[in-house]
Motif scaffolding. Sequence first.
Motif, PDB file in Angstrom:
ATOM      1  N   ASP A 254       0.857  -1.263  -0.003  1.00 51.81           N
ATOM      2  CA  ASP A 254       0.040  -0.078  -0.154  1.00 51.81           C
ATOM      3  C   ASP A 254       0.859   1.170  -0.086  1.00 51.81           C
TER       4      ASP A 254
ATOM      5  N   SER B  87       3.811   1.521  -1.148  1.00 51.48           N
ATOM      6  CA  SER B  87       4.442   1.639  -2.561  1.00 51.48           C
ATOM      7  C   SER B  87       3.647   2.259  -3.650  1.00 51.48           C
ATOM      8  N   ARG B  88       2.050   1.937  -3.605  1.00 52.18           N
ATOM      9  CA  ARG B  88       1.328   2.236  -4.241  1.00 52.18           C
ATOM     10  C   ARG B  88       1.011   3.759  -4.123  1.00 52.18           C
TER      11      ARG B  88
ATOM     12  N   ASN C 257       3.183   5.857  -2.783  1.00 55.00           N
ATOM     13  CA  ASN C 257       4.233   6.637  -3.421  1.00 55.00           C
ATOM     14  C   ASN C 257       4.337   6.754  -4.846  1.00 55.00           C
ATOM     15  N   SER C 258       3.708   5.755  -5.559  1.00 56.80           N
ATOM     16  CA  SER C 258       3.856   5.805  -7.102  1.00 56.80           C
ATOM     17  C   SER C 258       2.544   6.516  -7.689  1.00 56.80           C
ATOM     18  N   GLY C 259       1.725   6.773  -6.608  1.00 56.53           N
ATOM     19  CA  GLY C 259       0.535   7.550  -7.087  1.00 56.53           C
ATOM     20  C   GLY C 259      -0.683   6.533  -7.691  1.00 56.53           C
ATOM     21  N   ALA C 260      -0.420   5.131  -7.556  1.00 53.27           N
ATOM     22  CA  ALA C 260      -1.429   4.309  -7.951  1.00 53.27           C
ATOM     23  C   ALA C 260      -2.466   4.261  -7.094  1.00 53.27           C
ATOM     24  N   LEU C 261      -2.300   4.732  -5.822  1.00 46.46           N
ATOM     25  CA  LEU C 261      -3.381   4.715  -4.925  1.00 46.46           C
ATOM     26  C   LEU C 261      -3.463   6.082  -4.381  1.00 46.46           C
ATOM     27  N   ARG C 262      -4.565   6.658  -4.099  1.00 50.90           N
ATOM     28  CA  ARG C 262      -4.897   8.000  -3.616  1.00 50.90           C
ATOM     29  C   ARG C 262      -5.688   7.880  -2.235  1.00 50.90           C
TER      30      ARG C 262
END
Length: 69
Positions: free
Chosen positions: A53, A55-56, A58-63
């Motif tokens: 979570d 990692s997501r 940080n990558s912007g895949a999860l807000r």
Amino acid sequence: MVGIRTPLTAIIGSASAVLDEKVSANKETREQLAQDIVDSSLRLNQVVENLLDMSRLNSGALRLKKRVG
């Protein structure tokens, strides 16, 4: 926060004890060790999920959704 090593160390220790004939000869001890393995595996799974979570995020895949009040 629980690190990865804590549950992993518990899993390795309990699994090694189960393999020891002197330790695993006692049914109650064997059952407790098996339960310790399950509990530590669940804790490790939660740590991995949290890392994924993060990692997501940080990558912007999860807000995150902000709640007011």
